[in-house]
Design an enzyme around this catalytic site. Structure first.
Site, PDB file in Angstrom:
ATOM      1  N   HIS A 235      -1.466  -4.662   1.917  1.00 42.26           N
ATOM      2  CA  HIS A 235      -1.313  -4.016   3.231  1.00 42.26           C
ATOM      3  C   HIS A 235      -2.469  -3.038   3.496  1.00 42.26           C
ATOM      4  O   HIS A 235      -3.151  -3.121   4.503  1.00 42.26           O
ATOM      5  CB  HIS A 235       0.004  -3.228   3.284  1.00 42.26           C
ATOM      6  CG  HIS A 235       1.233  -4.020   3.018  1.00 42.26           C
ATOM      7  ND1 HIS A 235       1.707  -5.011   3.845  1.00 42.26           N
ATOM      8  CD2 HIS A 235       2.119  -3.942   1.984  1.00 42.26           C
ATOM      9  CE1 HIS A 235       2.836  -5.500   3.359  1.00 42.26           C
ATOM     10  NE2 HIS A 235       3.107  -4.890   2.225  1.00 42.26           N
TER      11      HIS A 235
HETATM   12  O1  RIB Z   1       4.753  -1.228   4.710  1.00 47.86           O
HETATM   13  C1  RIB Z   1       3.662  -1.219   3.825  1.00 47.86           C
HETATM   14  C2  RIB Z   1       3.089   0.154   3.686  1.00 47.86           C
HETATM   15  O2  RIB Z   1       4.066   1.019   3.127  1.00 47.86           O
HETATM   16  C3  RIB Z   1       1.898   0.229   2.713  1.00 47.86           C
HETATM   17  O3  RIB Z   1       1.056   1.278   3.088  1.00 47.86           O
HETATM   18  C4  RIB Z   1       2.553   0.557   1.404  1.00 47.86           C
HETATM   19  O4  RIB Z   1       1.665   1.233   0.502  1.00 47.86           O
HETATM   20  C5  RIB Z   1       3.628   1.498   1.854  1.00 47.86           C
HETATM   21  O5  RIB Z   1       3.039   2.783   2.032  1.00 47.86           O
END
Ligand code: RIB
Ligand code: CA
Length: 315
Positions: A235
């Site tokens: 992500h």
């Molecule tokens: O939904 C994914 C996000 O939430 C990413 O940044 C992961 O590290 C968590 O922080």
């Protein structure tokens, strides 16, 4: 080389984002925030990752809770420590003697017009910095967000974790008028390490790659258990990639607003995609107001290959 400050909640994907940014960009500083785990844990993890990568980058500690309500953690994904799965080196770096909010303001003033702030956790620190120093609207070049989604959430059907953890902060950031680049789950949940990618890191016999392989093996197992996802989604790296490899993610310019009051939709990023679907004319005013680049699709395999190459370049 792009000057960037990363506000994060390490977190397995945050960890890879930090190591990636340190190799490709001018990473001027790191600020930590509540999110995947407690502020104490995310801050310790950030310092330990600096030790792992042999990096001497200033780290400032930030907010332990959102603007409204209590902190939400994700031990089911990132483990009790926030970065379970491997033994990380004990940090030798000390925190900078400034709160993350003040550190963000100081760095924005020092690098006026140049600094990109990447916010890859809940946006509490950045929202408070914007409130404390309105001139950030002139000083910051851009804000790149990992958060939200143009489709479904991961905490609720509507809300993605980073936005869900502090919707008021996210609403303030999106409404700031500063150019924002947003990558949401619609792109990031399809952009990750396979188990073969993890094995490739492990078989390299390189120290850093071996630790990242252990971390991602843990993270991948939790993704399978929690979401039935056979991938370790990167992500946060997706928010950093455009500054090193500009053509791997395609964006569309539009407006994004954060739902604060909806009983079912609090924390939803309402992205106006009418401009991208034939037959749904975008009201002229909205078309002018759109200052958010929303990620619509990515060359996910190429992107992950660039990340693997970067991790393998560490000792
Ligand atoms: O939904 C994914 C996000 O939430 C990413 O940044 C992961 O590290 C968590 O922080
Ligand atoms: Ca994160």
């Amino acid at each position: 080389m792009t000057k960037i400050l990363i506000d994060c909640d390490p977190g397995h994907d945050d960890a890879v984002a930090l190591l990636f940014a340190a190799r490709h960009l001018d990473l001027v500083g790191i600020t930590t925030v509540h999110g995947n785990s407690s502020l104490e844990n995310t801050t310790h993890n950030a310092l330990a990752l600096m030790e792992l990568g042999g990096l001497d980058i200033p780290v400032a500690c930030g907010c332990a809770a959102p603007l409204v309500g209590n902190a939400t953690f994700a031990p089911h994904i990132h483990g009790k420590s926030g970065l379970d799965g491997a033994t990380l080196p004990q940090p030798s770096l000390k925190l900078v003697d400034a709160h993350a909010v003040d550190f963000i303001i100081d760095q924005a003033e020092r690098h006026r017009g140049e600094l990109v702030v990447a916010v890859i956790g809940p946006q509490t620190n950045l929202a408070l910095a914007l409130r404390r120093e309105p001139r950030l609207a002139q000083w910051l070049r851009e804000i790149t967000v990992m958060g939200g989604s143009t489709t479904t959430g991961n905490v609720t059907p509507a809300a993605e974790f980073n936005i869900y953890c502090d919707p008021e902060a996210a609403a303030a950031v999106f409404a700031s008028g500063i150019p924002v680049r947003m990558v949401g789950l619609n792109v990031t949940r399809r952009t990750g390490f396979t188990s073969a990618d993890v094995d490739r890191l492990r078989s390299s016999s390189r120290r850093v790659a071996g630790v990242i392989a252990d971390l991602l093996a843990f993270y991948l197992a939790r993704q399978r258990e929690s979401f039935g996802l056979d991938l370790a989604p990167m992500h946060d790296v997706c928010a950093i990639i455009p500054y090193a490899f500009p053509d791997l993610i395609r964006y569309g310019q539009t407006t994004v607003q954060v739902e604060l009051g909806g009983a079912l939709t609090r924390g939803m990023t309402v992205c106006d995609l009418r401009a991208f679907h034939p037959g749904t004319r975008l009201p002229a005013q909205l078309a002018q107001d759109g200052h958010v680049q929303v990620a619509l699709e990515a060359e996910s395999r190429l992107l992950i290959d660039r990340v693997i190459e970067t991790i393998l370049a560490y000792p």
